[in-house]
Write a protein that holds these residues in place. Structure first.
Motif, PDB file in Angstrom:
ATOM      1  N   ASP A 137     107.181  42.080  32.905  1.00  0.00           N
ATOM      2  CA  ASP A 137     108.153  42.172  31.818  1.00  0.00           C
ATOM      3  C   ASP A 137     108.154  43.550  31.171  1.00  0.00           C
ATOM      4  O   ASP A 137     108.728  43.744  30.111  1.00  0.00           O
ATOM      5  CB  ASP A 137     107.898  41.092  30.761  1.00  0.00           C
ATOM      6  CG  ASP A 137     106.602  41.285  30.002  1.00  0.00           C
ATOM      7  OD1 ASP A 137     105.756  42.101  30.418  1.00  0.00           O
ATOM      8  OD2 ASP A 137     106.423  40.607  28.971  1.00  0.00           O
ATOM      9  N   SER A 138     107.496  44.521  31.828  1.00  0.00           N
ATOM     10  CA  SER A 138     107.450  45.866  31.260  1.00  0.00           C
ATOM     11  C   SER A 138     107.863  46.912  32.291  1.00  0.00           C
ATOM     12  O   SER A 138     107.722  46.715  33.499  1.00  0.00           O
ATOM     13  CB  SER A 138     106.039  46.185  30.756  1.00  0.00           C
ATOM     14  OG  SER A 138     105.166  46.448  31.838  1.00  0.00           O
ATOM     15  N   ARG A 139     108.355  48.019  31.781  1.00  0.00           N
ATOM     16  CA  ARG A 139     108.703  49.158  32.633  1.00  0.00           C
ATOM     17  C   ARG A 139     107.465  49.647  33.367  1.00  0.00           C
ATOM     18  O   ARG A 139     107.497  49.884  34.574  1.00  0.00           O
ATOM     19  CB  ARG A 139     109.288  50.277  31.775  1.00  0.00           C
ATOM     20  CG  ARG A 139     109.555  51.557  32.526  1.00  0.00           C
ATOM     21  CD  ARG A 139     109.991  52.696  31.584  1.00  0.00           C
ATOM     22  NE  ARG A 139     110.177  53.922  32.309  1.00  0.00           N
ATOM     23  CZ  ARG A 139     109.212  54.785  32.622  1.00  0.00           C
ATOM     24  NH1 ARG A 139     107.978  54.551  32.255  1.00  0.00           N
ATOM     25  NH2 ARG A 139     109.482  55.880  33.296  1.00  0.00           N
ATOM     26  N   ASN A 140     106.359  49.810  32.635  1.00  0.00           N
ATOM     27  CA  ASN A 140     105.134  50.324  33.240  1.00  0.00           C
ATOM     28  C   ASN A 140     104.626  49.407  34.346  1.00  0.00           C
ATOM     29  O   ASN A 140     104.193  49.868  35.392  1.00  0.00           O
ATOM     30  CB  ASN A 140     104.064  50.521  32.167  1.00  0.00           C
ATOM     31  CG  ASN A 140     104.436  51.630  31.211  1.00  0.00           C
ATOM     32  OD1 ASN A 140     104.833  52.704  31.625  1.00  0.00           O
ATOM     33  ND2 ASN A 140     104.330  51.373  29.920  1.00  0.00           N
ATOM     34  N   GLY A 141     104.678  48.111  34.124  1.00  0.00           N
ATOM     35  CA  GLY A 141     104.241  47.166  35.140  1.00  0.00           C
ATOM     36  C   GLY A 141     105.157  47.152  36.355  1.00  0.00           C
ATOM     37  O   GLY A 141     104.703  47.060  37.495  1.00  0.00           O
ATOM     38  N   GLU A 144     107.499  49.731  21.980  1.00  0.00           N
ATOM     39  CA  GLU A 144     108.031  49.276  23.275  1.00  0.00           C
ATOM     40  C   GLU A 144     107.542  50.094  24.465  1.00  0.00           C
ATOM     41  O   GLU A 144     107.268  49.555  25.517  1.00  0.00           O
ATOM     42  CB  GLU A 144     109.567  49.326  23.275  1.00  0.00           C
ATOM     43  CG  GLU A 144     110.225  48.120  22.711  1.00  0.00           C
ATOM     44  CD  GLU A 144     111.724  48.193  22.878  1.00  0.00           C
ATOM     45  OE1 GLU A 144     112.268  47.366  23.619  1.00  0.00           O
ATOM     46  OE2 GLU A 144     112.339  49.087  22.263  1.00  0.00           O
ATOM     47  N   HIS A 145     107.439  51.394  24.301  1.00  0.00           N
ATOM     48  CA  HIS A 145     107.063  52.191  25.476  1.00  0.00           C
ATOM     49  C   HIS A 145     105.582  52.030  25.834  1.00  0.00           C
ATOM     50  O   HIS A 145     105.157  52.433  26.902  1.00  0.00           O
ATOM     51  CB  HIS A 145     107.502  53.652  25.317  1.00  0.00           C
ATOM     52  CG  HIS A 145     106.481  54.618  24.825  1.00  0.00           C
ATOM     53  ND1 HIS A 145     106.283  54.881  23.503  1.00  0.00           N
ATOM     54  CD2 HIS A 145     105.601  55.399  25.499  1.00  0.00           C
ATOM     55  CE1 HIS A 145     105.326  55.786  23.370  1.00  0.00           C
ATOM     56  NE2 HIS A 145     104.887  56.110  24.555  1.00  0.00           N
ATOM     57  N   GLY A 193      95.296  52.633  34.631  1.00  0.00           N
ATOM     58  CA  GLY A 193      96.149  51.527  34.221  1.00  0.00           C
ATOM     59  C   GLY A 193      97.587  51.716  34.676  1.00  0.00           C
ATOM     60  O   GLY A 193      97.951  52.751  35.241  1.00  0.00           O
ATOM     61  N   LYS A 194      98.401  50.701  34.430  1.00  0.00           N
ATOM     62  CA  LYS A 194      99.827  50.787  34.722  1.00  0.00           C
ATOM     63  C   LYS A 194     100.393  51.997  33.986  1.00  0.00           C
ATOM     64  O   LYS A 194      99.953  52.291  32.893  1.00  0.00           O
ATOM     65  CB  LYS A 194     100.533  49.516  34.250  1.00  0.00           C
ATOM     66  CG  LYS A 194     100.030  48.236  34.891  1.00  0.00           C
ATOM     67  CD  LYS A 194     100.680  47.021  34.226  1.00  0.00           C
ATOM     68  CE  LYS A 194     100.076  45.730  34.689  1.00  0.00           C
ATOM     69  NZ  LYS A 194     100.614  44.564  33.978  1.00  0.00           N
ATOM     70  N   PRO A 195     101.291  52.734  34.594  1.00  0.00           N
ATOM     71  CA  PRO A 195     102.088  52.437  35.777  1.00  0.00           C
ATOM     72  C   PRO A 195     101.439  52.786  37.119  1.00  0.00           C
ATOM     73  O   PRO A 195     102.109  52.710  38.151  1.00  0.00           O
ATOM     74  CB  PRO A 195     103.351  53.268  35.562  1.00  0.00           C
ATOM     75  CG  PRO A 195     102.896  54.442  34.778  1.00  0.00           C
ATOM     76  CD  PRO A 195     101.787  53.929  33.896  1.00  0.00           C
ATOM     77  N   ALA A 196     100.162  53.146  37.123  1.00  0.00           N
ATOM     78  CA  ALA A 196      99.469  53.333  38.403  1.00  0.00           C
ATOM     79  C   ALA A 196      99.367  51.975  39.101  1.00  0.00           C
ATOM     80  O   ALA A 196      99.358  50.930  38.441  1.00  0.00           O
ATOM     81  CB  ALA A 196      98.078  53.925  38.165  1.00  0.00           C
ATOM     82  N   GLY A 233     111.026  43.563  24.086  1.00  0.00           N
ATOM     83  CA  GLY A 233     112.053  44.529  23.720  1.00  0.00           C
ATOM     84  C   GLY A 233     112.974  44.842  24.871  1.00  0.00           C
ATOM     85  O   GLY A 233     113.171  44.029  25.773  1.00  0.00           O
ATOM     86  N   THR A 234     113.531  46.019  24.867  1.00  0.00           N
ATOM     87  CA  THR A 234     114.502  46.419  25.888  1.00  0.00           C
ATOM     88  C   THR A 234     113.818  47.274  26.948  1.00  0.00           C
ATOM     89  O   THR A 234     114.020  48.480  27.022  1.00  0.00           O
ATOM     90  CB  THR A 234     115.670  47.193  25.255  1.00  0.00           C
ATOM     91  OG1 THR A 234     115.119  48.294  24.514  1.00  0.00           O
ATOM     92  CG2 THR A 234     116.489  46.325  24.332  1.00  0.00           C
ATOM     93  N   GLN A 235     113.014  46.639  27.744  1.00  0.00           N
ATOM     94  CA  GLN A 235     112.281  47.325  28.806  1.00  0.00           C
ATOM     95  C   GLN A 235     113.221  47.666  29.963  1.00  0.00           C
ATOM     96  O   GLN A 235     114.105  46.886  30.309  1.00  0.00           O
ATOM     97  CB  GLN A 235     111.143  46.435  29.317  1.00  0.00           C
ATOM     98  CG  GLN A 235     110.066  46.185  28.293  1.00  0.00           C
ATOM     99  CD  GLN A 235     109.233  47.412  28.020  1.00  0.00           C
ATOM    100  OE1 GLN A 235     108.727  48.041  28.941  1.00  0.00           O
ATOM    101  NE2 GLN A 235     109.106  47.782  26.759  1.00  0.00           N
ATOM    102  N   ASP A 236     113.004  48.824  30.562  1.00  0.00           N
ATOM    103  CA  ASP A 236     113.776  49.241  31.732  1.00  0.00           C
ATOM    104  C   ASP A 236     113.155  48.595  32.972  1.00  0.00           C
ATOM    105  O   ASP A 236     112.111  49.029  33.445  1.00  0.00           O
ATOM    106  CB  ASP A 236     113.757  50.758  31.858  1.00  0.00           C
ATOM    107  CG  ASP A 236     114.496  51.259  33.098  1.00  0.00           C
ATOM    108  OD1 ASP A 236     115.099  50.437  33.834  1.00  0.00           O
ATOM    109  OD2 ASP A 236     114.464  52.476  33.345  1.00  0.00           O
ATOM    110  N   LEU A 237     113.791  47.557  33.458  1.00  0.00           N
ATOM    111  CA  LEU A 237     113.318  46.835  34.638  1.00  0.00           C
ATOM    112  C   LEU A 237     114.187  47.146  35.855  1.00  0.00           C
ATOM    113  O   LEU A 237     114.174  46.403  36.832  1.00  0.00           O
ATOM    114  CB  LEU A 237     113.318  45.324  34.355  1.00  0.00           C
ATOM    115  CG  LEU A 237     112.534  44.864  33.128  1.00  0.00           C
ATOM    116  CD1 LEU A 237     112.733  43.370  32.899  1.00  0.00           C
ATOM    117  CD2 LEU A 237     111.068  45.203  33.249  1.00  0.00           C
ATOM    118  N   SER A 238     114.904  48.245  35.808  1.00  0.00           N
ATOM    119  CA  SER A 238     115.872  48.571  36.863  1.00  0.00           C
ATOM    120  C   SER A 238     115.232  48.786  38.230  1.00  0.00           C
ATOM    121  O   SER A 238     115.905  48.645  39.246  1.00  0.00           O
ATOM    122  CB  SER A 238     116.695  49.802  36.467  1.00  0.00           C
ATOM    123  OG  SER A 238     115.854  50.935  36.315  1.00  0.00           O
TER     124      SER A 238
END
Length: 194
Positions: free
Chosen positions: A143-147, A17-18, A117-120, A167-172
Motif C-alpha cells: 500500500d506504499s510507493r516505497n514498498g 505520506e512519503h 529497507g524499502k524501497p530496496a 494517503g495518496t501513495q503512487d502505486l503506478s
C-alpha cells in the motif's frame, strides 16, 4: 518537549505520506536532520516504539474487510504466506496477534532483519528465501510507493492496494491496483478462487 513542539508545527499527514513503507531508522534520520532535533535517532525510535506499543495494547484491531477470506483462499490453494514489513519486529508481531492473523504467517521479516529497507528489495528477497519461493513466483501486496518499488526491484509481481489510511501513495509501478481485498481482479491475479 521541544522535539514534539518542533514536529507538531510542521508535521502533518501530507508530509508523513512519503515515509510510509520506510524503516523507522530512515524516517527518523531524515526528520532529525530536517528539523535539527537533538535526540539521537535511537532515542527517537525508542520513543516511537513506546508510543506505538501503548496505542496498540489499548486498541482493538480488526483485519481490513475481505483480508481474512482472501488469506483463507490463498491457504486453501497451497500458497505460502509471509509478511515483509518495514516496521519493528515487536510491533509487527503485536499487530498480527491482535488482528488474529498471526497463525497464517510462518515467515515474518521486518525492517530489523535486513540491512537496506524499502524501497530496496532486501526485505522481499529475504521473505521469499525463507519461504523457499523464487522471486519470480512471489506476489507482493503493498500500500506504499516505497514498498511497490521494493517489490518490483525484487523482480516480483506487485499488487498495489489503495489504502485510504496510507494517503495518496503512487502505486503506478504495481502490476495491478485494487481498493478492496474482495475485488475479483485480486483473486484472478493470484490465480485463486473465492
Amino acid at each position: 518537549n521541544v522535539a514534539d513542539a518542533k514536529l507538531a508545527s510542521v508535521f502533518n499527514f501530507a508530509y508523513y505520506e512519503h515515509f510510509i513503507g520506510l524503516s523507522s531508522d530512515l524516517m527518523w534520520k531524515e526528520i532529525r536532520k530536517k528539523f535539527n532535533l537533538t535526540p539521537s535517532v535511537d532515542g527517537l525510535i525508542a520513543d516511537e516504539k513506546e508510543r506505538k506499543a501503548i496505542a496498540l495494547k489499548n486498541a482493538a484491531l480488526k483485519p481490513i474487510p475481505g483480508v481474512r477470506d482472501f488469506i483463507l483462499a490463498l491457504k486453501k490453494a497451497g500458497i505460502k504466506l509471509a509478511v515483509a514489513s518495514s516496521g519493528r519486529g515487536d510491533i509487527v508481531r503485536l499487530i498480527l496477534e491482535k488482528s488474529g492473523l498471526k497463525d497464517f504467517f510462518p515467515v515474518v521479516v521486518t525492517g530489523e532483519d535486513v540491512k537496506n529497507g524499502k524501497p530496496a528489495p532486501d526485505i522481499f528477497l529475504k521473505a521469499a528465501s525463507l519461504s523457499a519461493v523464487s522471486p519470480q513466483e512471489a506476489i507482493v501486496i503493498e500500500d506504499s510507493r516505497n514498498g511497490t518499488l521494493g517489490g518490483k526491484a525484487a523482480q516480483m509481481r506487485v499488487v498495489g492496494y489503495v489504502n485510504p489510511k496510507s494517503g495518496t501513495q503512487d502505486l503506478s509501478k504495481a502490476d495491478i491496483r485494487v481498493s478492496s481485498f474482495m475485488d475479483p481482479l485480486l483473486y484472478e491475479f493470484c490465480n485463486i478462487r473465492k
